[in-house]
Design a protein around this motif. Structure first.
Motif, mmCIF file in Angstrom:
data_model
loop_
_atom_site.group_PDB
_atom_site.id
_atom_site.type_symbol
_atom_site.label_atom_id
_atom_site.label_comp_id
_atom_site.label_asym_id
_atom_site.label_seq_id
_atom_site.Cartn_x
_atom_site.Cartn_y
_atom_site.Cartn_z
ATOM 1 N N GLN A 1 0.824 -1.209 0.000
ATOM 2 C CA GLN A 1 0.000 0.000 0.000
ATOM 3 C C GLN A 1 0.859 1.259 0.000
ATOM 4 O O GLN A 1 0.642 2.178 -0.788
ATOM 5 N N SER B 1 -2.243 -0.852 11.240
ATOM 6 C CA SER B 1 -1.058 -0.054 10.914
ATOM 7 C C SER B 1 -1.481 1.278 10.303
ATOM 8 O O SER B 1 -2.525 1.383 9.672
ATOM 9 N N PRO B 2 -0.642 2.317 10.475
ATOM 10 C CA PRO B 2 -1.019 3.624 9.917
ATOM 11 C C PRO B 2 -1.062 3.612 8.401
ATOM 12 O O PRO B 2 -0.394 2.805 7.751
ATOM 13 N N GLY B 3 -1.864 4.493 7.850
ATOM 14 C CA GLY B 3 -1.920 4.647 6.402
ATOM 15 C C GLY B 3 -0.915 5.692 5.958
ATOM 16 O O GLY B 3 -0.237 6.301 6.779
ATOM 17 N N PRO B 4 -0.809 5.897 4.650
ATOM 18 C CA PRO B 4 0.111 6.924 4.159
ATOM 19 C C PRO B 4 -0.403 8.335 4.445
ATOM 20 O O PRO B 4 -1.613 8.556 4.537
ATOM 21 N N ASN B 5 0.517 9.255 4.550
ATOM 22 C CA ASN B 5 0.178 10.672 4.690
ATOM 23 C C ASN B 5 -0.621 11.134 3.470
ATOM 24 O O ASN B 5 -0.428 10.648 2.368
ATOM 25 N N TRP B 6 -1.515 12.100 3.683
ATOM 26 C CA TRP B 6 -2.461 12.496 2.631
ATOM 27 C C TRP B 6 -1.927 13.529 1.634
ATOM 28 O O TRP B 6 -2.644 13.898 0.692
#
Lengths: 330, 330
Positions: B226, B254-259
């Motif tokens: 991802q 788990s954290p997602g990517p920065n926007w």
């Protein structure tokens, strides 16, 4: 005629420091056929400028070349003209740049209705209003009765988003960085609730203000508001990603929320920038003008005086030190 | 007549353990008018079941009530009928549940074309194929020549996504968890490239396989793929969020990517689940049947034998131990 302009001569590092600019004195050449001379009266300072100054990051618009006059939108008056479409005295807006005067062939300039003051043009009809309208209405597809949260609500875009949403019948919650800004949002702009994002009980306040969840989140900032609101999105919620000002001045962008909730709630998250939508500007300008004339779009301008005030002044956007739409009066 | 069924009697914690199920012996009552008796032949096991078993998390479909037969889709044959629309011998698919027999009034059942085998129904025409088609075609709006990355590509949905994309003229890259699965994707299903996501040089391989960036990312897994693919998205890219299997069995998503990249690239990220789109099933089934009859949709079924094999077998979905679409043959 001699005039001052400010060139970009260095790419900024994390922060915008004065040494990235150079003030120069330029001289106008005689106009050719089709050209006109603009005297800029109001110059807009916007968060997007940070991206325009940076080396090409694959962003939506090419960076300003080193040695070029810094890019900005503004309001100007035609003071000389060899172009019959723009007679002397015409008021226009456009990407005029950090300069007192500019020569143009008219391309990209929009004529302004005389009944709208220059400050209102930059606050309502220029980038902030257009961006708010495109994001909220065209992408967010708001329905009366829905709940909207907008971050950076006291900012130039956020304040327009909230007011357009109120005009469309939504329940509107905004976040801002000072209690004074929050009072302005509630008392002057008619937000249903404004929350200081620096509050210790931010999550509790956001929960309390959105008992029925959140249908639309208009993102201008990133930061903790993003994570809290993301967890409160309703089924089929829409998130419009317009700005991430909390991350513009850092080399370590913070992580986003985990994507599980995107599936559970069938969310749509969409990023956009106005330059993809210039074709819609005339129609949107008409809508925004109508809202403005009906008294539905109020604004607060933060005015700096004189071209060179932009050099230090632009940083107010990143410290939150501005109280209203930042602009330079020339 | 007596038959076996499996009830959900406890909500799973992080993992699905055998004690959440109870095998019971039930007996059919005589049919009433309009009813029919189904003998299930093939029962589908899908990752979405984890959500159906969990306490209400505000998900898209209510959880299975404790004490109810566990929910699943399957293929069955009508063995007794007091409903003239479904004569004895009719083959149907529908949400039949973890049971050998079921009584139905016909609602929610789809009649199956005789030329498509039961395994293919579960692999191509049931949830996996419908989900792949809805996500890729209806949401992703693929254009020939674009580059697609699909994670969990050897899974029941992912393998259909990649094959439909190939049929639509896209450049297709898939990620999977074993070299054997990758070979199957490239050699049997015609993927342009398949990458083992456990490779140490995963990022390098993904970059190498997508020299022109990524236009569509079909997300089934979450995890490192991802983050890498998110950073390679092209302007106006679409991300379809269908599954996050890496996070279903963890209490620390788990954290997602920065926007920031959502704005820079004007991305659209959309989550969906099939139950929002049942009205489109007949049209999509027709499309999928045509692809299948033309030999464009291949599948690999992983068959367990006997109703009770589901109890342990469902965990193969979360360990990646299944080799193909997981199903129970009754």
């Amino acid at each position: 005629m001699k005039y001052k302009a400010i060139k970009l001569v260095k790419r900024p590092d994390i922060h915008i420091t004065p040494d990235v600019f150079e003030t120069v004195t330029l001289e106008t050449a005689p106009l050719e056929d089709g050209q006109l001379l603009l005297k800029q009266t109001h110059m807009s300072l916007d968060p997007a400028m940070k991206g325009w100054m940076s080396a090409d990051t694959g962003s939506y618009i090419p960076p300003v070349a080193l040695g070029d006059v810094m890019r900005s939108s503004g309001v100007a008056e035609v003071v000389e003209s060899k172009n019959e479409k723009f007679p002397v005295g015409t008021r226009v807006s456009g990407l005029i740049g950090w300069t007192e005067y500019a020569v143009s062939n008219g391309q990209g300039l929009h004529k302004l209705p005389p009944e709208i003051p220059a400050e209102a043009v930059l606050c309502v009809l220029a980038l902030p209003g257009l961006t708010a309208y495109q994001g909220l209405v065209e992408i967010g597809k708001p329905k009366a009765g829905e709940t909207l949260v907008v971050s950076g609500a006291a900012g130039s875009v956020g304040s327009m988003v909230g007011q357009i949403a109120k005009a469309e019948g939504l329940h509107v919650i905004g976040t801002a960085g000072t209690d004074d800004k929050c009072r302005w949002l509630e008392d002057e702009l008619g937000f249903d609730k404004a929350i200081n994002y620096r509050s210790e009980d931010l999550a509790k306040q956001l929960r309390g203000a959105t008992p029925d969840g959140v249908d639309i989140y208009f993102e201008n900032t990133g930061g903790p508001v993003q994570h809290i609101v993301f967890g409160r999105m309703n089924a089929h919620g829409r998130i419009i990603v317009c700005g991430m000002i909390a991350d513009y001045n850092t080399d370590k962008p913070s992580p986003g929320p985990n994507w599980l909730n995107i599936i559970r709630k069938r969310l749509t998250i969409q990023g956009f920038t106005m330059p993809d939508h210039w074709d819609k500007v005339p129609a949107m300008t008409a809508k925004l003008s109508a809202y403005f004339m009906a008294g539905k779009l109020k604004y607060r301008a933060h005015k700096l005086q004189g071209l060179e005030s932009a050099i230090e002044g632009i940083n107010l956007l990143f410290t939150g030190g501005n109280t209203g739409k930042l602009m330079v009066v020339l």
